[in-house]
Design an enzyme around this catalytic site. Structure first.
Site, short mmCIF file in Angstrom:
data_model
loop_
_atom_site.label_atom_id
_atom_site.label_comp_id
_atom_site.label_asym_id
_atom_site.label_seq_id
_atom_site.Cartn_x
_atom_site.Cartn_y
_atom_site.Cartn_z
N HIS A 108 1.01 -1.22 0.01
CA HIS A 108 -0.08 0.17 -0.47
C HIS A 108 1.12 1.12 0.08
O HIS A 108 2.03 1.50 0.83
CB HIS A 108 -0.89 0.69 0.95
CG HIS A 108 -0.32 0.10 2.50
ND1 HIS A 108 0.32 1.08 3.04
CD2 HIS A 108 -0.05 -1.14 3.04
CE1 HIS A 108 1.18 1.15 4.13
NE2 HIS A 108 0.85 -0.76 4.35
N ASP A 109 0.37 2.47 -0.34
CA ASP A 109 1.25 3.56 -0.68
C ASP A 109 2.66 4.20 -1.42
O ASP A 109 2.86 4.69 -1.28
CB ASP A 109 0.87 4.25 0.65
CG ASP A 109 -1.25 4.29 0.95
OD1 ASP A 109 -1.40 4.74 0.84
OD2 ASP A 109 -1.17 3.38 2.21
N GLY A 125 4.69 -1.18 2.54
CA GLY A 125 3.76 -0.03 2.41
C GLY A 125 4.68 1.32 2.23
O GLY A 125 5.69 1.51 3.08
#
Length: 274
Positions: free
Chosen positions: A126-127, A144
């Site tokens: 994520h991200d 992440g």
């Protein structure tokens, strides 16, 4: 409601649900699943058994091989189902088993640029922010919030800790791991240990011989021995003939929040052997 352009080809075994838009020339192969607010650009191909979920945008000319999963929920225990997404650019290749997750509850969107090559079973959490023309080799894991600069190479089975930055044209050698930033143009192996300048990579990128020499000199001055990095940078910055690439490397180091990888404990590797 799905919107399938008449010029798109969808295999009858594929399942499409939600708000899905397919541009001209898109191919959706056997047993693919598309569920969410999904946009797929011209000429992209999902070969078969590909899953795309959530708020996901995929650009033009991408090729997704079997068992790729894009836009699934982040592996974040704090995620509560917020409307996070994935944005993927153009002409990326994702081989078998690649996974790219949507942004986290405290993030926003996972971004992949153009012309990247993700080898089998690599993972983008994520991200993350992945630039252009990178290679993420088989089994490599980006945690992440990781940032990967243009034309960087993350070799097979490498592990990158959350929030780490990998600089432009940097190279992580196979099986290495890092919880520290890897400066542009450098080669790293083992546990965040820098070995020298990525000579092959920078030459292929068209960086001239003068700049390559300047990068090698800068590396030796800053990382050639274990020393106070701040003082080493201050000493080297008195040299007013730095190439732009050297300024980029030094600027990257100064901007680091996690700290940067270390130089070797004994001497500097012979870059001709790398």
């Amino acid at each position: 409601m799905s919107t399938t352009n008449s010029a798109a080809r969808v295999h009858p075994s594929a399942v499409i649900d939600g708000d899905v838009e397919l541009a001209d020339g898109v191919e959706i192969g056997p047993f693919c699943l598309l569920d969410g607010c999904i946009r797929i650009g011209t000429g992209s191909r999902l070969i078969g058994h590909v899953t795309v979920l959530g708020n996901t945008e995929i650009g033009q000319g991408n090729v997704l091989h079997p068992n790729v999963v894009i836009g699934d929920e982040p592996q974040d225990v704090g995620y509560q189902g917020g409307p996070r997404g994935v944005h993927i650019g153009d002409r990326n290749v994702m081989r078998e088993g690649v996974t790219i997750h949507r942004g986290s509850e405290h993030g926003d969107v996972t971004i992949v640029g153009d012309d990247n090559f993700f080898m089998q079973n690599s993972h983008v959490a994520h991200d993350c922010r992945v630039g252009n023309a990178t290679v993420i080799a088989g089994g490599a894991v980006l945690a992440g919030w990781v940032e990967v600069g243009d034309r960087a190479l993350v070799s097979g089975n490498c592990v990158v800790h959350q929030y780490v930055r990998i600089g432009r044209l940097a190279m992580m050698r196979g099986l290495s791991r890092t919880s520290r930033d890897v400066p542009p143009f450098c080669i790293m192996d083992l546990t965040h240990t820098l070995r020298g300048i990525n000579i092959v990579g920078v030459r292929r990128a068209g960086i001239d011989a003068k700049a390559v020499r300047a990068l090698r000199d800068a590396f030796k001055a800053v990382f050639g021995m274990r020393q106070n990095l701040k003082l080493a940078l201050e000493r080297y910055e008195t040299n007013d003939s730095n190439a732009p690439e050297v300024d980029e490397m030094i600027g990257f180091i100064r901007a680091s929040k996690r700290g940067v990888a270390f130089g070797p404990r004994v001497g500097v590797a012979d870059e001709g052997d790398l």
